[in-house]
Design a protein around this motif. Structure first.
Motif, mmCIF file in Angstrom:
data_model
loop_
_atom_site.group_PDB
_atom_site.id
_atom_site.type_symbol
_atom_site.label_atom_id
_atom_site.label_comp_id
_atom_site.label_asym_id
_atom_site.label_seq_id
_atom_site.Cartn_x
_atom_site.Cartn_y
_atom_site.Cartn_z
ATOM 1 N N SER A 17 0.829 -1.202 0.000
ATOM 2 C CA SER A 17 0.000 0.000 0.000
ATOM 3 C C SER A 17 0.868 1.258 0.000
ATOM 4 O O SER A 17 0.605 2.210 -0.741
ATOM 5 C CB SER A 17 -0.922 -0.007 1.218
ATOM 6 O OG SER A 17 -1.638 1.190 1.305
ATOM 7 N N ASP A 66 2.420 1.627 -3.473
ATOM 8 C CA ASP A 66 1.431 2.118 -4.446
ATOM 9 C C ASP A 66 1.166 3.612 -4.254
ATOM 10 O O ASP A 66 1.073 4.369 -5.223
ATOM 11 C CB ASP A 66 0.113 1.346 -4.331
ATOM 12 C CG ASP A 66 0.225 -0.088 -4.818
ATOM 13 O OD1 ASP A 66 1.240 -0.423 -5.481
ATOM 14 O OD2 ASP A 66 -0.686 -0.888 -4.514
ATOM 15 N N ASP A 67 1.028 4.024 -2.999
ATOM 16 C CA ASP A 67 0.780 5.442 -2.718
ATOM 17 C C ASP A 67 1.987 6.304 -3.092
ATOM 18 O O ASP A 67 1.832 7.415 -3.594
ATOM 19 C CB ASP A 67 0.418 5.652 -1.250
ATOM 20 C CG ASP A 67 -0.944 5.063 -0.898
ATOM 21 O OD1 ASP A 67 -1.714 4.744 -1.831
ATOM 22 O OD2 ASP A 67 -1.227 4.921 0.306
ATOM 23 N N TYR A 124 5.949 8.391 1.803
ATOM 24 C CA TYR A 124 5.458 8.349 0.431
ATOM 25 C C TYR A 124 6.303 9.167 -0.541
ATOM 26 O O TYR A 124 5.880 9.401 -1.658
ATOM 27 C CB TYR A 124 4.002 8.825 0.398
ATOM 28 C CG TYR A 124 3.153 8.044 1.366
ATOM 29 C CD1 TYR A 124 2.669 6.791 1.027
ATOM 30 C CD2 TYR A 124 2.890 8.534 2.638
ATOM 31 C CE1 TYR A 124 1.930 6.046 1.926
ATOM 32 C CE2 TYR A 124 2.141 7.792 3.539
ATOM 33 C CZ TYR A 124 1.671 6.551 3.182
ATOM 34 O OH TYR A 124 0.945 5.815 4.073
ATOM 35 N N SER A 162 -0.771 11.576 4.854
ATOM 36 C CA SER A 162 -1.634 10.399 4.733
ATOM 37 C C SER A 162 -2.576 10.338 5.918
ATOM 38 O O SER A 162 -2.455 11.101 6.869
ATOM 39 C CB SER A 162 -0.789 9.121 4.664
ATOM 40 O OG SER A 162 -0.159 8.901 5.918
#
Length: 169
Positions: free
Chosen positions: A36, A39-40, A66, A114
């Motif tokens: 995750s 992907d972010d 990220y 986030s």
């Protein structure tokens, strides 16, 4: 017959609650968490590539996960609890003035942050940062109004017109 690790109801069928918990446990693996984040991070890189003129800024609370360090122009520190219900004050401990200067020089910036799963938008983005922007904009406006009032090269009438123009704009 159901396996020992799979609790079943009297009829041998899982209840919806137990099935949902089992799925959640499977999805909450370390692999899925890291996947995750990856992907972010790819999404952040894609957005940054769309607006290369805007500096990329990571919120130190969660945004560093990220971003690639080499792509960051700066970091900032916005705490989501500054914007929680009833707590709408401006934090003088986290002024982030360097961010205001950077955004002013470059025409804006992209702040990366986030939130937990299930929330659409981090509190820092929906509450804390808008409060920060509002306070800074009002402070700048007051500073400009004082500067106009102190200028001796224009008449009171002209100063009044300038002030009305600023308030309308």
């Amino acid at each position: 017959m159901a396996a020992a690790s799979e609790p079943a109801t009297d009829e041998g069928v899982l209840s919806i609650y137990k099935a949902a918990r089992r799925i959640k446990r499977r999805e909450s693996t370390l692999y899925n968490a890291l996947r995750s984040v990856a992907d972010d991070a790819a999404f952040v890189a894609e957005i940054a590539a769309l607006w290369p003129a805007l500096p990329l800024v990571a919120n130190l609370r969660c945004g560093l996960w990220y971003t690639q360090p080499r792509t960051l122009a700066a970091t900032c520190y916005f705490k989501s609890t500054d914007g929680h219900a009833g707590n709408w004050g401006f934090s003088t401990a986290r002024l982030n003035l360097h961010l205001a200067l950077l955004a002013g020089e470059r025409g804006g910036c992209i702040i990366v942050d986030s939130t937990r799963r299930g929330k659409r938008f981090p509190d820092s983005m929906s509450k804390t940062i808008p409060i920060w922007c509002c306070v800074l904009n009002r402070a700048i406006q007051r500073h400009r109004l004082r500067a106009i009032n102190q200028v001796s090269c224009c008449t009171k009438r002209e100063c009044g017109k300038v002030l009305r123009f600023i308030k309308l704009g």
